[in-house]
Scaffold this motif. Sequence first.
Motif, PDB file in Angstrom:
ATOM      1  N   PHE A 282      -1.377  -1.961 -12.065  1.00  0.00           N
ATOM      2  CA  PHE A 282      -1.912  -3.453 -12.347  1.00  0.00           C
ATOM      3  C   PHE A 282      -1.562  -3.907 -13.560  1.00  0.00           C
ATOM      4  O   PHE A 282      -1.561  -5.140 -13.893  1.00  0.00           O
ATOM      5  CB  PHE A 282      -3.208  -3.445 -12.109  1.00  0.00           C
ATOM      6  CG  PHE A 282      -3.877  -3.256 -10.654  1.00  0.00           C
ATOM      7  CD1 PHE A 282      -3.615  -4.150  -9.593  1.00  0.00           C
ATOM      8  CD2 PHE A 282      -4.459  -2.054 -10.428  1.00  0.00           C
ATOM      9  CE1 PHE A 282      -3.882  -3.855  -8.484  1.00  0.00           C
ATOM     10  CE2 PHE A 282      -4.986  -1.675  -9.086  1.00  0.00           C
ATOM     11  CZ  PHE A 282      -4.738  -2.735  -8.127  1.00  0.00           C
ATOM     12  N   GLN A 283      -1.144  -2.969 -14.474  1.00  0.00           N
ATOM     13  CA  GLN A 283      -0.842  -3.288 -15.801  1.00  0.00           C
ATOM     14  C   GLN A 283       0.796  -3.766 -15.912  1.00  0.00           C
ATOM     15  O   GLN A 283       1.178  -4.544 -16.862  1.00  0.00           O
ATOM     16  CB  GLN A 283      -0.979  -2.455 -16.830  1.00  0.00           C
ATOM     17  CG  GLN A 283      -2.600  -1.773 -16.813  1.00  0.00           C
ATOM     18  CD  GLN A 283      -3.445  -2.819 -17.132  1.00  0.00           C
ATOM     19  OE1 GLN A 283      -3.044  -3.948 -17.372  1.00  0.00           O
ATOM     20  NE2 GLN A 283      -5.053  -2.337 -17.541  1.00  0.00           N
ATOM     21  N   ASP A 284       1.198  -3.002 -15.007  1.00  0.00           N
ATOM     22  CA  ASP A 284       2.740  -3.210 -14.946  1.00  0.00           C
ATOM     23  C   ASP A 284       3.514  -3.565 -13.695  1.00  0.00           C
ATOM     24  O   ASP A 284       3.866  -2.515 -13.008  1.00  0.00           O
ATOM     25  CB  ASP A 284       3.534  -1.990 -15.382  1.00  0.00           C
ATOM     26  CG  ASP A 284       4.897  -2.018 -15.691  1.00  0.00           C
ATOM     27  OD1 ASP A 284       5.481  -3.128 -15.758  1.00  0.00           O
ATOM     28  OD2 ASP A 284       5.546  -1.066 -16.104  1.00  0.00           O
TER      29      ASP A 284
ATOM     30  N   TYR B 127       6.480  -2.732  -9.874  1.00  0.00           N
ATOM     31  CA  TYR B 127       6.628  -2.078  -8.650  1.00  0.00           C
ATOM     32  C   TYR B 127       5.983  -2.648  -7.451  1.00  0.00           C
ATOM     33  O   TYR B 127       6.562  -2.709  -6.388  1.00  0.00           O
ATOM     34  CB  TYR B 127       5.916  -0.667  -8.708  1.00  0.00           C
ATOM     35  CG  TYR B 127       6.719   0.182  -9.810  1.00  0.00           C
ATOM     36  CD1 TYR B 127       7.996   0.578  -9.828  1.00  0.00           C
ATOM     37  CD2 TYR B 127       5.854   0.535 -11.045  1.00  0.00           C
ATOM     38  CE1 TYR B 127       8.607   1.274 -10.864  1.00  0.00           C
ATOM     39  CE2 TYR B 127       6.605   0.948 -12.058  1.00  0.00           C
ATOM     40  CZ  TYR B 127       7.851   1.539 -11.922  1.00  0.00           C
ATOM     41  OH  TYR B 127       8.262   2.165 -12.967  1.00  0.00           O
ATOM     42  N   ALA B 128       4.914  -3.418  -7.916  1.00  0.00           N
ATOM     43  CA  ALA B 128       4.234  -4.159  -6.630  1.00  0.00           C
ATOM     44  C   ALA B 128       5.042  -5.631  -6.454  1.00  0.00           C
ATOM     45  O   ALA B 128       5.085  -5.845  -5.174  1.00  0.00           O
ATOM     46  CB  ALA B 128       2.860  -4.700  -7.467  1.00  0.00           C
ATOM     47  N   VAL B 129       5.753  -6.031  -7.443  1.00  0.00           N
ATOM     48  CA  VAL B 129       6.574  -7.231  -6.978  1.00  0.00           C
ATOM     49  C   VAL B 129       7.650  -6.571  -6.386  1.00  0.00           C
ATOM     50  O   VAL B 129       7.920  -7.414  -5.169  1.00  0.00           O
ATOM     51  CB  VAL B 129       6.911  -7.940  -8.232  1.00  0.00           C
ATOM     52  CG1 VAL B 129       7.840  -8.726  -7.980  1.00  0.00           C
ATOM     53  CG2 VAL B 129       5.769  -8.593  -8.960  1.00  0.00           C
ATOM     54  N   VAL B 130       8.476  -5.694  -6.488  1.00  0.00           N
ATOM     55  CA  VAL B 130       9.416  -5.132  -5.756  1.00  0.00           C
ATOM     56  C   VAL B 130       8.987  -4.755  -4.165  1.00  0.00           C
ATOM     57  O   VAL B 130       9.794  -5.160  -3.403  1.00  0.00           O
ATOM     58  CB  VAL B 130      10.242  -3.839  -6.510  1.00  0.00           C
ATOM     59  CG1 VAL B 130      10.952  -3.227  -5.552  1.00  0.00           C
ATOM     60  CG2 VAL B 130      10.609  -4.315  -7.650  1.00  0.00           C
ATOM     61  N   ALA B 131       7.913  -4.318  -4.161  1.00  0.00           N
ATOM     62  CA  ALA B 131       7.262  -3.964  -2.891  1.00  0.00           C
ATOM     63  C   ALA B 131       7.024  -5.109  -2.132  1.00  0.00           C
ATOM     64  O   ALA B 131       7.304  -5.125  -0.869  1.00  0.00           O
ATOM     65  CB  ALA B 131       6.021  -3.100  -3.029  1.00  0.00           C
ATOM     66  N   LEU B 132       6.492  -6.167  -2.519  1.00  0.00           N
ATOM     67  CA  LEU B 132       6.183  -7.260  -1.813  1.00  0.00           C
ATOM     68  C   LEU B 132       7.184  -8.088  -1.511  1.00  0.00           C
ATOM     69  O   LEU B 132       7.523  -8.499  -0.476  1.00  0.00           O
ATOM     70  CB  LEU B 132       5.166  -8.357  -2.773  1.00  0.00           C
ATOM     71  CG  LEU B 132       3.882  -7.926  -2.814  1.00  0.00           C
ATOM     72  CD1 LEU B 132       2.973  -8.760  -3.786  1.00  0.00           C
ATOM     73  CD2 LEU B 132       3.011  -7.946  -1.417  1.00  0.00           C
ATOM     74  N   LEU B 133       8.438  -8.290  -2.444  1.00  0.00           N
ATOM     75  CA  LEU B 133       9.749  -8.947  -2.048  1.00  0.00           C
ATOM     76  C   LEU B 133      10.209  -8.047  -1.069  1.00  0.00           C
ATOM     77  O   LEU B 133      10.928  -8.808  -0.242  1.00  0.00           O
ATOM     78  CB  LEU B 133      10.456  -8.813  -3.172  1.00  0.00           C
ATOM     79  CG  LEU B 133      10.076  -9.844  -4.240  1.00  0.00           C
ATOM     80  CD1 LEU B 133      11.124  -9.830  -5.639  1.00  0.00           C
ATOM     81  CD2 LEU B 133      10.211 -11.269  -3.825  1.00  0.00           C
ATOM     82  N   THR B 134      10.350  -6.611  -0.851  1.00  0.00           N
ATOM     83  CA  THR B 134      11.017  -6.012   0.118  1.00  0.00           C
ATOM     84  C   THR B 134      10.261  -6.281   1.371  1.00  0.00           C
ATOM     85  O   THR B 134      11.046  -6.432   2.316  1.00  0.00           O
ATOM     86  CB  THR B 134      10.567  -4.541  -0.132  1.00  0.00           C
ATOM     87  OG1 THR B 134      11.259  -4.128  -1.600  1.00  0.00           O
ATOM     88  CG2 THR B 134      11.487  -3.709   0.721  1.00  0.00           C
ATOM     89  N   SER B 135       9.025  -6.362   1.495  1.00  0.00           N
ATOM     90  CA  SER B 135       8.352  -6.535   2.807  1.00  0.00           C
ATOM     91  C   SER B 135       8.564  -7.846   3.151  1.00  0.00           C
ATOM     92  O   SER B 135       8.744  -8.187   4.345  1.00  0.00           O
ATOM     93  CB  SER B 135       6.753  -6.459   2.300  1.00  0.00           C
ATOM     94  OG  SER B 135       6.232  -5.326   1.892  1.00  0.00           O
ATOM     95  N   LEU B 136       8.677  -8.969   2.201  1.00  0.00           N
ATOM     96  CA  LEU B 136       9.029 -10.456   2.813  1.00  0.00           C
ATOM     97  C   LEU B 136      10.199 -10.502   3.165  1.00  0.00           C
ATOM     98  O   LEU B 136      10.563 -11.172   4.162  1.00  0.00           O
ATOM     99  CB  LEU B 136       8.855 -11.323   1.509  1.00  0.00           C
ATOM    100  CG  LEU B 136       7.220 -11.784   1.186  1.00  0.00           C
ATOM    101  CD1 LEU B 136       7.270 -12.412  -0.095  1.00  0.00           C
ATOM    102  CD2 LEU B 136       6.743 -12.438   2.470  1.00  0.00           C
ATOM    103  N   VAL B 137      11.366  -9.591   2.602  1.00  0.00           N
ATOM    104  CA  VAL B 137      12.491  -9.909   2.929  1.00  0.00           C
ATOM    105  C   VAL B 137      12.893  -9.156   4.431  1.00  0.00           C
ATOM    106  O   VAL B 137      13.520  -9.972   5.197  1.00  0.00           O
ATOM    107  CB  VAL B 137      13.542  -9.087   2.265  1.00  0.00           C
ATOM    108  CG1 VAL B 137      14.893  -8.914   2.852  1.00  0.00           C
ATOM    109  CG2 VAL B 137      13.741 -10.039   0.692  1.00  0.00           C
TER     110      VAL B 137
ATOM    111  N   THR C 209       0.977  -1.223  -0.072  1.00  0.00           N
ATOM    112  CA  THR C 209      -0.013  -0.154  -0.134  1.00  0.00           C
ATOM    113  C   THR C 209       0.893   1.299   0.016  1.00  0.00           C
ATOM    114  O   THR C 209       0.589   2.220  -0.587  1.00  0.00           O
ATOM    115  CB  THR C 209      -0.968   0.045   1.258  1.00  0.00           C
ATOM    116  OG1 THR C 209      -1.633  -1.145   1.326  1.00  0.00           O
ATOM    117  CG2 THR C 209      -1.808   1.186   1.353  1.00  0.00           C
ATOM    118  N   THR C 210       1.813   1.437   0.964  1.00  0.00           N
ATOM    119  CA  THR C 210       2.849   2.378   0.786  1.00  0.00           C
ATOM    120  C   THR C 210       3.548   2.763  -0.191  1.00  0.00           C
ATOM    121  O   THR C 210       3.653   3.748  -0.840  1.00  0.00           O
ATOM    122  CB  THR C 210       3.967   2.402   2.027  1.00  0.00           C
ATOM    123  OG1 THR C 210       2.980   1.872   3.207  1.00  0.00           O
ATOM    124  CG2 THR C 210       4.409   3.533   2.418  1.00  0.00           C
ATOM    125  N   ALA C 211       3.858   1.679  -1.125  1.00  0.00           N
ATOM    126  CA  ALA C 211       4.646   1.815  -2.224  1.00  0.00           C
ATOM    127  C   ALA C 211       3.790   2.024  -3.587  1.00  0.00           C
ATOM    128  O   ALA C 211       4.111   2.994  -4.285  1.00  0.00           O
ATOM    129  CB  ALA C 211       5.471   0.528  -2.754  1.00  0.00           C
TER     130      ALA C 211
END
Lengths: 209, 209, 209
Positions: free
Chosen positions: B61-63, B66-76, B40-42
Amino acid sequence: MEQLFLILELVGTLAFAASGAITGLKKNMDVFGVCILGLTTAVGGGVIRDLLLGITPPGTFQDPIYAVVALLTSLVLFLPRIRRLLMWDQRLYDLVLLIMDSAGLGIFTVAGIRIAYEHAARPTLFLLVFVGVVTGVGGGVLRDVLAGDTPYIFVKHVYASASLAGALACVVLWPLAGEMAAMLCGSALVVAVRILSAHFRWNLPHAHD
Amino acid sequence: MEQLFLILELVGTLAFAASGAITGLKKNMDVFGVCILGLTTAVGGGVIRDLLLGITPPGTFQDPIYAVVALLTSLVLFLPRIRRLLMWDQRLYDLVLLIMDSAGLGIFTVAGIRIAYEHAARPTLFLLVFVGVVTGVGGGVLRDVLAGDTPYIFVKHVYASASLAGALACVVLWPLAGEMAAMLCGSALVVAVRILSAHFRWNLPHAHD
Amino acid sequence: MEQLFLILELVGTLAFAASGAITGLKKNMDVFGVCILGLTTAVGGGVIRDLLLGITPPGTFQDPIYAVVALLTSLVLFLPRIRRLLMWDQRLYDLVLLIMDSAGLGIFTVAGIRIAYEHAARPTLFLLVFVGVVTGVGGGVLRDVLAGDTPYIFVKHVYASASLAGALACVVLWPLAGEMAAMLCGSALVVAVRILSAHFRWNLPHAHD
């Protein structure tokens, strides 16, 4: 089959509206506040979904049956006598509401995915899953933000995760097994994860564990 | 130049997601909540911007990079060992995050203005500046509303003001100096105001002063 | 007549912005926060309305006079000397603000309904009434969510209900009596209900009564 979906959507609307109205009653709101929270919880997820997909005005305004069901539910729960009648056996009431709420979460999630397929020019995996989960949990988040509570998706463990699991299953099965089978499996998975996790008190890992 | 912007946007996404994930970790949320807050923040600022401009479904949602980078950052960040490794020198960590977060604020602000120019039929000064600032600070406001905190733009002095200063500079320079120069100057101004104000502890006037 | 509506809208904008700015001042926010809250309260309802109706970018960005009035109001109220001058007689100040705020609530409600009529392909009763009420009370709800307060519509009794009564009257009269008469009656009803309820301290029923 379409009629089964419609019935399940009305069942879910009823359960979602009840959870919103009960929140308002617990905070000693007046009849207007109770109705607003019931309505917001029931149709809020669909309104956010429609705004994200560019469906304006949102569908709930064109076909107000869900809003009417939500308002009636809130009004009925506002009456002390009926509320006492419904809750005379608190455990039975909780169980019935858990099942209805799970059905609502399941059917709203897959209904969101179907509408995303119909309206998005390029439906990516991320879009479909996100829209499905938002349709399922968005109304409850709005309810909690308006009522000043911490959004339940951060507190009620394995609630949004159930929606996420079902959304993923539905999106993966869609091209393989067809629309109907994907929606059935997706919503069934949501219901199963939600009820099993409530019964066995499953938890997602916390960082401080 | 486009590639520099892309890299800076990814740097900003990483910093914004980290601030969301840390908020969730401080509140002892489970892995799902931490990922929601990071995501959400990203991407939240960009989603609000796209809804205001009528871009549906929103670009993220089309690209989904950024969402993938945000989710990976959160998981790490959710993994205790990596978190301890990253934060072994708290002052260095804070400094790196301040720089990355400032770069994100700067690049998101001017990127929002560019998208407003591309999509608005009649881009007024007010629209351009507002959309730029919302793109920069909107994700953090959503994070705080969801987490039940007072939105940081009311607390962290000279944060939104840095975005506002850069947005104004960018919009004024756009017709004079061209798109690239305006975006460079605008984002540089955001970074400068943000880092200088953090270092010298600048404050905006309060009414009770 | 159109000019009367414009003047009333500006009066309402001023009153709404004042309520937002005062909220920020009470929380000891800096000048930026006070202006954001004033602006949000004044134009927030219209922005939500436009998003629901698919008017993007929202009208307030194309015609920023309301935003300018809101920002100027917030800035003026931020100055301690002027604030003390305006509030030297607290009871008079409260009365004037009550009247202006009621006028704003009334005019925003019926203006929302007019815009819904103009832009919705199939304007249902539910859509028209909902959009009218959201235009009237939406800005105040955003103000309270951002400021971390319980939304006033759940606390200030007979506030949103006044807007609802006027919206219903306006929508029912529209096809019978014409646009102008419907808007006049609707907004007059809002003002009457709001001021009478404030004077006689009317309350809606609570469940625990």
